[in-house]
Write an enzyme that holds these catalytic residues in place. Structure first.
Site, PDB file in Angstrom:
ATOM      1  N   SER A 238       0.844  -1.194   0.000  1.00 19.05           N
ATOM      2  CA  SER A 238       0.000   0.000   0.000  1.00 19.05           C
ATOM      3  C   SER A 238       0.872   1.234   0.000  1.00 19.05           C
ATOM      4  CB  SER A 238      -0.910   0.008   1.231  1.00 19.05           C
ATOM      5  OG  SER A 238      -1.500   1.277   1.421  1.00 19.05           O
ATOM      6  N   LYS A 239       0.504   2.240  -0.806  1.00 14.50           N
ATOM      7  CA  LYS A 239       1.296   3.469  -0.832  1.00 14.50           C
ATOM      8  C   LYS A 239       1.193   4.232   0.473  1.00 14.50           C
ATOM      9  CE  LYS A 239      -2.386   5.838  -3.420  1.00 14.50           C
ATOM     10  NZ  LYS A 239      -2.702   6.500  -4.707  1.00 14.50           N
ATOM     11  N   ARG A 240       0.226   3.892   1.322  1.00  8.58           N
ATOM     12  CA  ARG A 240       0.136   4.536   2.633  1.00  8.58           C
ATOM     13  C   ARG A 240       1.134   3.945   3.619  1.00  8.58           C
ATOM     14  NH1 ARG A 240      -5.215   3.591   1.391  1.00  8.58           N
ATOM     15  NH2 ARG A 240      -5.273   1.857   2.863  1.00  8.58           N
TER      16      ARG A 240
END
Length: 470
Positions: A238-240
């Site tokens: 996830s880019k988070r």
């Protein structure tokens, strides 16, 4: 009749930078096409004009170019083909295979809370015969009976019951077609024979097949849904939470050939178990049917190992050239005029043996280009404070000896270590105070070669400064 030549497509959406999963998908498409003597086409899925950004398209091109993944023909931009998608949607409307709907998400949710049952759209507008207008979308009428079945090269037979597929949107309320109808039209027009993509898209496959059938498109491409790439907690990247942009890895000094080699092992492995090898060999061994179905762990430590191996395999001249972006420019820890290429060339073979990423290079040579070293506090505390007596003994002894001895690696070695041994100081402990005094830290290139590169006067000055600080 012989089967059509293999033709695959990589279809990124420019609503975000090319991420690791997308890069792996592009790579597997490319390897399969090249291994089969076929073509890989590039299609930019930019029908969502509000979210598609030109700079992200350029970032996709940059990442693919860095990885060495080329494509055949000119890139296709779906934004240039909107009339074809609109025509397909109008045909489905005219034939009763689609209908207009004005239900908002809130209304659909409220009806579901009252009626119960599985979530999703309930077909409320199927027979309302609504005209086009503000807030009106077009939905595909999925069959109420039967099932949609396809054979996946990775997962075998996959079956979806049509009754559980909701009537999905194919045209937004602003009149722009959704990617589902665009993909069905484009895959047919481009002659795509194999669709290779992530398993997170497996649920849209029956929708695409139903659209193809409704539009009278003959034939069905073969599908291969690649396993998800997960982190150490077995969660989808996830880019988070994770570093997922290919651009991040470019900026951190990973070699493209190492990244390609590592990505090829995410979900697939060579039959002989040899993972680090040239991409040409990987292409020859690669088979879509050998791709696994379980999640592929993106192990940054393993990537670092791959990258370190590729760095060490470079000719020294290439290592020097490819290190330059981290040695010159505004981001370096030293003034631009302080960088001396000849000094780095002297140390380059020693640094090359130790770094795993090119962005680590400045940390191994900054002491050469700075007027004074930047002391690492942990190194100073361990070597100079806790090892105070040893540090004083070695610095005092070498400040005397280094003034007159010949300034070569061999002579410095014959001066430093016998002195330490004579004072009961082991080799590693003997060189540590000199290293910290000269470079500011306890790790780096071999000490004696570093002293020669730095020069007698600068070494003595730094040792005196460290001794005064003690």
């Amino acid at each position: 009749m012989s089967p059509p030549p293999v033709r695959v497509r990589f279809a990124p959406s420019p609503t975000g930078y090319l991420h690791i999963g997308g890069a792996r998908t592009a790579l597997f498409n490319w390897m399969f096409a090249r291994q089969q003597g076929g073509e890989m086409l590039l299609r930019i899925e930019d029908t969502d004009a509000e979210r598609s950004q030109p700079e992200l398209i350029e970032a996709i091109f940059r990442a693919l170019d860095w990885l060495g993944i080329d494509w055949d023909g000119e890139p296709v931009h779906q934004s240039d083909r909107l009339p074809q998608y609109v025509a397909a949607a109008e045909r489905l409307l005219a034939e009763g295979r689609a209908y207009r709907c004005d239900c908002t998400q809130d209304v659909v949710k409220a009806r579901h809370e009252i009626a119960g049952g599985p979530p999703g759209y309930d077909g409320f507008c199927r027979d309302r015969d609504l005209p086009a207008g503000d807030g009106v979308v077009v939905r595909f009428r999925t069959p109420d009976e039967g099932s949609t079945v396809f054979t996946d090269l990775v997962r075998g037979e996959v079956r979806f019951e049509n009754a559980v597929l909701e009537d999905f949107v194919i045209v937004r309320s602003n009149g722009l077609p959704m990617f589902l109808v665009a993909n069905a039209v484009d895959d047919a027009d481009m002659g795509i024979t194999h669709v290779v993509r992530g398993e997170d898209l497996i649920n849209v496959t029956p929708k695409g097949l139903l659209l193809r059938e409704a539009l009278g498109i003959e034939g069905t491409p073969a599908f291969a849904h690649l396993p998800l790439i997960v982190n150490e907690k077995r969660q989808k990247l996830s880019k988070r939470r994770d570093d997922v942009s290919v651009g991040d890895y470019i900026d951190r000094g990973y070699l493209a050939e190492a990244m390609v080699n590592y990505l090829a092992t995410l979900g697939w492995g060579p039959p002989d178990g040899v993972e680090i090898r040239p991409v040409a060999e990987i292409i020859g061994l690669f088979r879509l049917t050998d791709v696994g179905s379980s999640g592929a762990f993106f192990d940054i430590k393993k990537l670092d190992h791959f990258n370190g191996e590729y760095i060490r395999a470079l000719p020294v001249e290439q290592f020097i050239a490819r290190s330059q972006p981290w040695l010159v420019g505004d981001a370096t820890p030293w003034p631009a005029e302080a960088y001396v290429p000849e000094l780095f060339a002297d140390l380059a073979p020693l640094v090359q043996e130790r770094v795993k990423r090119l962005d680590e290079v400045p940390g191994y040579v900054d002491f050469v280009f700075l007027d004074q070293p930047e002391f690492d506090d942990a190194s100073w505390q361990k070597v100079m404070v806790k090892g105070h007596d040893v540090a004083v003994t070695m610095l005092d002894g070498m400040l005397d000896a280094f003034v007159t001895c010949k300034w070569t690696v061999a002579v410095l070695e014959a001066t430093l270590f016998p002195f330490g041994e004579a004072h009961g100081i082991k080799k590693g402990a003997a060189q540590a105070p000199v290293r910290v005094a000269v470079s500011g830290r306890s790790v780096g290139p071999p000490l004696l070669e570093s002293l020669v590169a730095l020069g007698r006067d600068r070494v003595l000055l730094r040792m005196r400064t460290a001794r005064d600080r003690l």
